[in-house]
Design a protein around this motif. Sequence first.
Motif, PDB file in Angstrom:
ATOM      1  N   ALA A  32      41.878  94.122 -22.340  1.00 30.10           N
ATOM      2  CA  ALA A  32      42.383  94.754 -21.141  1.00 30.10           C
ATOM      3  C   ALA A  32      43.579  93.758 -20.566  1.00 30.10           C
ATOM      4  O   ALA A  32      43.408  92.711 -20.654  1.00 30.10           O
ATOM      5  CB  ALA A  32      41.459  94.993 -19.892  1.00 30.10           C
ATOM      6  N   TYR A  33      44.748  94.163 -20.543  1.00 29.46           N
ATOM      7  CA  TYR A  33      45.671  93.715 -20.221  1.00 29.46           C
ATOM      8  C   TYR A  33      46.140  93.930 -18.634  1.00 29.46           C
ATOM      9  O   TYR A  33      46.614  95.201 -18.430  1.00 29.46           O
ATOM     10  CB  TYR A  33      46.937  93.734 -21.035  1.00 29.46           C
ATOM     11  CG  TYR A  33      46.662  93.499 -22.679  1.00 29.46           C
ATOM     12  CD1 TYR A  33      46.439  92.319 -23.174  1.00 29.46           C
ATOM     13  CD2 TYR A  33      46.155  94.795 -23.328  1.00 29.46           C
ATOM     14  CE1 TYR A  33      46.143  92.054 -24.272  1.00 29.46           C
ATOM     15  CE2 TYR A  33      45.740  94.433 -24.672  1.00 29.46           C
ATOM     16  CZ  TYR A  33      45.883  93.016 -25.227  1.00 29.46           C
ATOM     17  OH  TYR A  33      45.060  92.936 -26.399  1.00 29.46           O
ATOM     18  N   ARG A  34      46.732  93.382 -17.866  1.00 28.82           N
ATOM     19  CA  ARG A  34      47.327  93.273 -16.541  1.00 28.82           C
ATOM     20  C   ARG A  34      48.618  93.625 -16.723  1.00 28.82           C
ATOM     21  O   ARG A  34      49.337  92.693 -17.189  1.00 28.82           O
ATOM     22  CB  ARG A  34      46.821  92.344 -15.546  1.00 28.82           C
ATOM     23  CG  ARG A  34      47.096  92.527 -14.130  1.00 28.82           C
ATOM     24  CD  ARG A  34      46.106  93.616 -13.654  1.00 28.82           C
ATOM     25  NE  ARG A  34      46.339  94.002 -12.179  1.00 28.82           N
ATOM     26  CZ  ARG A  34      45.420  93.348 -11.367  1.00 28.82           C
ATOM     27  NH1 ARG A  34      44.596  92.568 -11.626  1.00 28.82           N
ATOM     28  NH2 ARG A  34      45.795  93.666 -10.132  1.00 28.82           N
ATOM     29  N   ALA A  92      38.439  99.211 -11.309  1.00 27.93           N
ATOM     30  CA  ALA A  92      39.002  99.171 -12.377  1.00 27.93           C
ATOM     31  C   ALA A  92      38.131  98.468 -13.268  1.00 27.93           C
ATOM     32  O   ALA A  92      38.299  98.812 -14.537  1.00 27.93           O
ATOM     33  CB  ALA A  92      40.510  98.557 -12.294  1.00 27.93           C
ATOM     34  N   ARG A  93      37.545  97.485 -12.926  1.00 27.08           N
ATOM     35  CA  ARG A  93      36.477  96.903 -14.029  1.00 27.08           C
ATOM     36  C   ARG A  93      35.358  97.805 -14.518  1.00 27.08           C
ATOM     37  O   ARG A  93      35.124  97.941 -15.682  1.00 27.08           O
ATOM     38  CB  ARG A  93      35.964  95.751 -13.288  1.00 27.08           C
ATOM     39  CG  ARG A  93      36.924  94.374 -13.283  1.00 27.08           C
ATOM     40  CD  ARG A  93      35.930  93.181 -12.626  1.00 27.08           C
ATOM     41  NE  ARG A  93      36.931  92.062 -12.252  1.00 27.08           N
ATOM     42  CZ  ARG A  93      37.595  91.966 -11.083  1.00 27.08           C
ATOM     43  NH1 ARG A  93      37.050  92.715 -10.101  1.00 27.08           N
ATOM     44  NH2 ARG A  93      38.293  90.894 -11.044  1.00 27.08           N
ATOM     45  N   ARG A  94      34.983  98.688 -13.658  1.00 24.36           N
ATOM     46  CA  ARG A  94      33.849  99.697 -13.874  1.00 24.36           C
ATOM     47  C   ARG A  94      34.571 100.606 -14.983  1.00 24.36           C
ATOM     48  O   ARG A  94      33.828 100.725 -15.986  1.00 24.36           O
ATOM     49  CB  ARG A  94      33.575 100.351 -12.692  1.00 24.36           C
ATOM     50  CG  ARG A  94      32.335 101.359 -12.789  1.00 24.36           C
ATOM     51  CD  ARG A  94      32.022 101.934 -11.728  1.00 24.36           C
ATOM     52  NE  ARG A  94      33.097 102.905 -11.189  1.00 24.36           N
ATOM     53  CZ  ARG A  94      33.826 104.181 -11.896  1.00 24.36           C
ATOM     54  NH1 ARG A  94      33.433 104.518 -13.077  1.00 24.36           N
ATOM     55  NH2 ARG A  94      34.810 104.617 -11.039  1.00 24.36           N
ATOM     56  N   ILE A  95      35.765 100.921 -14.710  1.00 31.04           N
ATOM     57  CA  ILE A  95      36.483 102.112 -15.796  1.00 31.04           C
ATOM     58  C   ILE A  95      36.661 101.392 -17.163  1.00 31.04           C
ATOM     59  O   ILE A  95      36.358 101.860 -18.071  1.00 31.04           O
ATOM     60  CB  ILE A  95      37.805 102.395 -15.094  1.00 31.04           C
ATOM     61  CG1 ILE A  95      37.605 103.131 -13.962  1.00 31.04           C
ATOM     62  CG2 ILE A  95      38.597 103.374 -16.159  1.00 31.04           C
ATOM     63  CD1 ILE A  95      38.871 103.859 -12.881  1.00 31.04           C
ATOM     64  N   VAL A  96      37.142  99.927 -17.054  1.00 30.85           N
ATOM     65  CA  VAL A  96      37.530  99.538 -18.325  1.00 30.85           C
ATOM     66  C   VAL A  96      36.032  99.252 -19.040  1.00 30.85           C
ATOM     67  O   VAL A  96      35.823  99.420 -20.163  1.00 30.85           O
ATOM     68  CB  VAL A  96      38.170  97.933 -18.048  1.00 30.85           C
ATOM     69  CG1 VAL A  96      37.985  97.245 -19.340  1.00 30.85           C
ATOM     70  CG2 VAL A  96      39.411  98.314 -17.455  1.00 30.85           C
ATOM     71  N   ALA A 127      43.782  99.241 -21.013  1.00 31.15           N
ATOM     72  CA  ALA A 127      42.572  98.716 -21.621  1.00 31.15           C
ATOM     73  C   ALA A 127      42.673  99.525 -23.118  1.00 31.15           C
ATOM     74  O   ALA A 127      42.811 100.656 -23.191  1.00 31.15           O
ATOM     75  CB  ALA A 127      41.360  99.187 -20.830  1.00 31.15           C
ATOM     76  N   VAL A 128      42.695  98.683 -24.156  1.00 28.07           N
ATOM     77  CA  VAL A 128      42.582  99.307 -25.482  1.00 28.07           C
ATOM     78  C   VAL A 128      41.428  98.879 -26.187  1.00 28.07           C
ATOM     79  O   VAL A 128      40.854  97.770 -26.375  1.00 28.07           O
ATOM     80  CB  VAL A 128      43.976  98.419 -26.356  1.00 28.07           C
ATOM     81  CG1 VAL A 128      43.659  99.155 -27.741  1.00 28.07           C
ATOM     82  CG2 VAL A 128      45.218  98.923 -25.791  1.00 28.07           C
ATOM     83  N   THR A 129      40.433  99.805 -26.546  1.00 34.60           N
ATOM     84  CA  THR A 129      39.306  99.845 -27.056  1.00 34.60           C
ATOM     85  C   THR A 129      39.217 100.310 -28.694  1.00 34.60           C
ATOM     86  O   THR A 129      39.810 101.346 -28.603  1.00 34.60           O
ATOM     87  CB  THR A 129      38.127 100.797 -26.290  1.00 34.60           C
ATOM     88  OG1 THR A 129      38.303 100.354 -25.036  1.00 34.60           O
ATOM     89  CG2 THR A 129      36.916 100.300 -26.869  1.00 34.60           C
ATOM     90  N   LEU A 130      38.778  99.595 -29.594  1.00 34.23           N
ATOM     91  CA  LEU A 130      38.737  99.764 -31.003  1.00 34.23           C
ATOM     92  C   LEU A 130      37.481  99.349 -31.571  1.00 34.23           C
ATOM     93  O   LEU A 130      36.623  98.325 -31.051  1.00 34.23           O
ATOM     94  CB  LEU A 130      39.930  98.878 -31.703  1.00 34.23           C
ATOM     95  CG  LEU A 130      41.242  98.860 -31.195  1.00 34.23           C
ATOM     96  CD1 LEU A 130      41.779  97.557 -30.821  1.00 34.23           C
ATOM     97  CD2 LEU A 130      42.165  99.543 -32.074  1.00 34.23           C
TER      98      LEU A 130
END
Length: 174
Positions: A32-34, A92-96, A127-130
């Motif tokens: 996750a990047y702000r 936002a943390r919950r969504i990530v 947020a980039v999930t791989l």
Amino acid sequence: MEQTQPLSYGQERLWFLHRFDPRDHSYNTCHAYRLHGELDLPALEAAFAAVVRRHETLRTRFDEIDGRPVAVVLPAGPVTIDRCEAGSEEEARRIVAERANAPFDLSAAPPVRVSLIRLGAQEHVLAVTLHHIIADGASVVVLRDELAHHYAGRDPLPPLALQYGEHVREQRAR
């Protein structure tokens, strides 16, 4: 046009573990990047499309033919950026966390999930999930750097000298 190729030995292990328990998200990696300031969404979408065009692993899904796993490289195309709003840092943390912990269906689509969470007009979280079957720590740094390069509108990067599938074919030949 789709093309199939063999998996690396490491990818085969991850594919097997995924088949054993498809709901397991243990091999997801989320970064996750702000983002502060004005966000140019079309430039962000174009940057992701450029990176995916350059790296075939980001457009690879994993299937099975005659009982053997294969990597299926899809044609380059746009990247879906899931957009949502968050009323607080906690939300936002919950969504990530939700995005990071959602399992991938490796056979349906490339295991890449991009989410843009709007906290305010000038504040976003990308947020980039791989899945680890297509990414490791070093490749995530390359993804981040190339994304920033393209978002900034710099000259296109040259084609890669070697795609991952070519590396796998060489590994298998040895």
